[in-house]
Scaffold this motif. Structure first.
Motif, PDB file in Angstrom:
ATOM      1  N   LEU A   8      32.783  24.466 109.286  1.00 39.52           N
ATOM      2  CA  LEU A   8      33.301  25.029 108.028  1.00 39.52           C
ATOM      3  C   LEU A   8      31.837  25.875 107.636  1.00 39.52           C
ATOM      4  N   VAL A   9      32.095  27.056 107.150  1.00 40.23           N
ATOM      5  CA  VAL A   9      31.189  28.325 106.901  1.00 40.23           C
ATOM      6  C   VAL A   9      31.289  28.556 105.437  1.00 40.23           C
ATOM      7  N   ALA A  10      30.150  28.649 104.558  1.00 37.03           N
ATOM      8  CA  ALA A  10      30.415  28.874 103.124  1.00 37.03           C
ATOM      9  C   ALA A  10      29.294  30.018 102.917  1.00 37.03           C
ATOM     10  N   GLY A  11      29.569  30.777 101.932  1.00 39.48           N
ATOM     11  CA  GLY A  11      28.292  31.779 101.829  1.00 39.48           C
ATOM     12  C   GLY A  11      28.246  32.958 102.521  1.00 39.48           C
ATOM     13  N   PRO A  12      27.043  33.858 102.275  1.00 39.24           N
ATOM     14  CA  PRO A  12      26.947  35.180 103.118  1.00 39.24           C
ATOM     15  C   PRO A  12      26.335  34.699 104.371  1.00 39.24           C
ATOM     16  N   LYS A  13      27.046  35.130 105.776  1.00 36.46           N
ATOM     17  CA  LYS A  13      26.618  34.992 106.963  1.00 36.46           C
ATOM     18  C   LYS A  13      25.347  36.108 107.229  1.00 36.46           C
ATOM     19  N   PRO A  14      24.269  35.558 107.622  1.00 32.91           N
ATOM     20  CA  PRO A  14      23.173  36.639 108.028  1.00 32.91           C
ATOM     21  C   PRO A  14      23.385  36.967 109.394  1.00 32.91           C
ATOM     22  N   GLU A  15      22.991  38.346 109.599  1.00 35.46           N
ATOM     23  CA  GLU A  15      22.991  39.001 111.084  1.00 35.46           C
ATOM     24  C   GLU A  15      22.262  38.258 111.808  1.00 35.46           C
ATOM     25  N   THR A  16      21.029  37.746 111.527  1.00 31.84           N
ATOM     26  CA  THR A  16      20.098  36.918 112.188  1.00 31.84           C
ATOM     27  C   THR A  16      19.716  35.829 111.533  1.00 31.84           C
ATOM     28  N   VAL A  17      19.592  34.618 112.219  1.00 28.33           N
ATOM     29  CA  VAL A  17      19.058  33.658 111.935  1.00 28.33           C
ATOM     30  C   VAL A  17      17.547  33.377 112.497  1.00 28.33           C
ATOM     31  N   ARG A  18      16.538  33.012 111.470  1.00 27.31           N
ATOM     32  CA  ARG A  18      15.255  32.723 111.927  1.00 27.31           C
ATOM     33  C   ARG A  18      14.809  31.238 111.462  1.00 27.31           C
ATOM     34  N   THR A  19      15.066  31.098 110.050  1.00 30.21           N
ATOM     35  CA  THR A  19      14.772  29.803 109.310  1.00 30.21           C
ATOM     36  C   THR A  19      16.163  29.129 108.999  1.00 30.21           C
ATOM     37  N   VAL A  20      15.903  27.802 109.521  1.00 24.90           N
ATOM     38  CA  VAL A  20      16.961  26.822 109.558  1.00 24.90           C
ATOM     39  C   VAL A  20      16.696  25.692 108.681  1.00 24.90           C
ATOM     40  N   ALA A  21      17.560  25.248 107.694  1.00 28.50           N
ATOM     41  CA  ALA A  21      17.413  24.198 106.886  1.00 28.50           C
ATOM     42  C   ALA A  21      18.514  23.192 107.268  1.00 28.50           C
ATOM     43  N   TYR A  22      18.290  21.878 107.046  1.00 34.57           N
ATOM     44  CA  TYR A  22      19.419  20.792 107.454  1.00 34.57           C
ATOM     45  C   TYR A  22      19.241  19.590 106.753  1.00 34.57           C
ATOM     46  N   CYS A  23      20.203  18.855 106.515  1.00 36.50           N
ATOM     47  CA  CYS A  23      20.043  17.787 105.850  1.00 36.50           C
ATOM     48  C   CYS A  23      21.573  16.662 106.264  1.00 36.50           C
ATOM     49  N   GLY A  24      21.223  15.717 106.883  1.00 36.72           N
ATOM     50  CA  GLY A  24      22.319  14.858 107.111  1.00 36.72           C
ATOM     51  C   GLY A  24      22.934  14.376 105.702  1.00 36.72           C
ATOM     52  N   GLY A  25      24.297  13.739 106.080  1.00 36.53           N
ATOM     53  CA  GLY A  25      25.047  13.194 105.044  1.00 36.53           C
ATOM     54  C   GLY A  25      25.506  14.146 103.952  1.00 36.53           C
ATOM     55  N   SER A  26      25.511  13.666 102.687  1.00 37.66           N
ATOM     56  CA  SER A  26      25.856  14.730 101.721  1.00 37.66           C
ATOM     57  C   SER A  26      24.640  15.383 101.040  1.00 37.66           C
ATOM     58  N   GLY A  27      24.586  16.560 101.590  1.00 33.90           N
ATOM     59  CA  GLY A  27      23.296  17.368 101.265  1.00 33.90           C
ATOM     60  C   GLY A  27      23.619  18.489 100.639  1.00 33.90           C
ATOM     61  N   SER A  28      24.984  18.560  99.901  1.00 31.51           N
ATOM     62  CA  SER A  28      25.258  19.949  99.173  1.00 31.51           C
ATOM     63  C   SER A  28      24.271  20.069  97.963  1.00 31.51           C
ATOM     64  N   SER A  29      23.593  19.160  97.472  1.00 32.91           N
ATOM     65  CA  SER A  29      22.722  19.137  96.411  1.00 32.91           C
ATOM     66  C   SER A  29      21.484  19.842  96.619  1.00 32.91           C
ATOM     67  N   LEU A  30      21.001  20.052  97.955  1.00 38.30           N
ATOM     68  CA  LEU A  30      19.975  20.551  98.410  1.00 38.30           C
ATOM     69  C   LEU A  30      20.145  21.995  98.839  1.00 38.30           C
TER      70      LEU A  30
END
Length: 331
Positions: free
Chosen positions: A237-259
């Motif tokens: 599932l993808v939400a929000g504006p899709k970038p043309e290029t990805v350089r910086t990635v953030a991630y968090c397991g579990g319920s991470g929508s608050s971040l």
């Protein structure tokens, strides 16, 4: 292997002092057995998962999610009571490594960043920041090189030194001080009078999630293909504006929508997490990929089982795969 020794390894690899204030990492059910040669590992303490561990012969079971967050009376039929019955009937021990594992620096919760080759990693949310302590005591005789090396190799030790006047100074991360003090007492044959003071630096931070840079920028579709392969899911599932290029990635397991905001402030082009909700998805300023709560954490526990297997040479460790509660239905 003694149960208490196994619990010590659990706590070394998932320090309980790093857990969130609302969490319940640690012993969930104290068993009656005092030794075992089998340790079961699973994501969830469901009756089905626990029974698979117990039927295999595990007298110690470690899960990621706790059996309960707050004390709960076993007075209602359901999964909680069924899990209690299974564990207590077997005499086994049940332990949970929840946010204590999520926050361990460089631990298995950060596996996705390692697989993506992220550099410049920084935490999305700091849970605790601790400075080390300095312990000093006097020893009439010079400490031996052997003793100094033993102390210096203890987890969390920054330095060991002795002055010409006999004063010994040890700088150590506070959570590891008690174990180091016991080693010093054993080496000297007596417990010296320790003088302790807290330092202001360096501060050791632990927390949730990570942001970092890919080795090379990737087109969005190429990044999503790589992510799908790592997560082992065809649909994301993808939400929000899709970038043309990805350089910086953030991630968090579990319920991470608050971040999401923290990921945005960290400069992330894409934030990978689970349990995305409707309104945060509508309002997100960056691209968010919801891979599901299960996907990141199931892999985390599989890797954690491998760590435990290496740390427990006198016991057999087995990971028991779970089942994602969500399935894709197509008509």
């Amino acid at each position: 292997m003694k149960i208490q020794d196994i619990l010590s390894i659990f706590r070394d690899l998932a320090p309980e002092e790093n857990q969130s204030s609302w969490d319940n990492s640690g012993v969930q059910v104290a068993g009656s057995v005092d030794r075992t040669d089998k340790v079961g590992v699973a994501l969830e303490p469901t009756p089905a998962a626990l029974c698979r561990c117990l039927e295999w012969g595990a007298d110690a079971v470690i899960t990621h999610h706790p059996l309960y967050m707050k004390p709960k009376a076993p007075d209602t039929e359901g999964m909680y009571l069924d899990a209690l019955r299974a564990v207590i009937r077997s005499g086994s021990w049940l332990y949970a490594a929840h946010t204590s594992l999520d926050t361990r620096p460089g631990g298995p919760a950060f596996w996705l960043g390692k697989e993506l080759g992220l550099t410049g990693g920084r935490l999305l949310e700091v849970e605790h920041g601790r400075a080390p302590v300095e312990a000093s005591f006097y020893c009439e005789e010079p400490i031996t090189r052997e003793a100094a090396d033993i102390w210096a190799n203890h987890d969390g030790v920054h330095s060991v030194s002795q002055s010409r006047t006999g004063e010994v100074r040890v700088v150590c991360d506070e959570p590891h001080w008690r174990g180091l003090a016991d080693k010093i007492e054993f080496s000297l044959g007596k417990r010296p009078l320790f003088y302790l003071r807290s330092l202001t630096a360096p501060v050791r931070e632990v927390g949730f999630g990570e942001a970092g840079e890919l080795p090379e920028p990737m087109a969005f579709d190429a990044f999503m293909g790589k992510l799908s392969g790592l997560i082992r899911r065809d649909a994301l599932l993808v939400a929000g504006p899709k970038p043309e290029t990805v350089r910086t990635v953030a991630y968090c397991g579990g319920s991470g929508s608050s971040l999401i905001e923290r990921a945005s402030h960290a400069g992330a082009d894409v934030f990978v997490t689970g349990d995305m909700k409707y309104h945060p998805a509508v309002e997100t300023p960056i691209c968010v990929v919801d891979v599901g709560h299960f996907s990141l954490e199931e892999e985390m526990m599989r890797r954690f089982a491998q760590e435990l297997d290496e740390a427990l040479p006198e016991a057999e460790v087995r990971f028991f795969p779970g089942e994602d509660p969500f399935t894709v239905y197509t008509s």
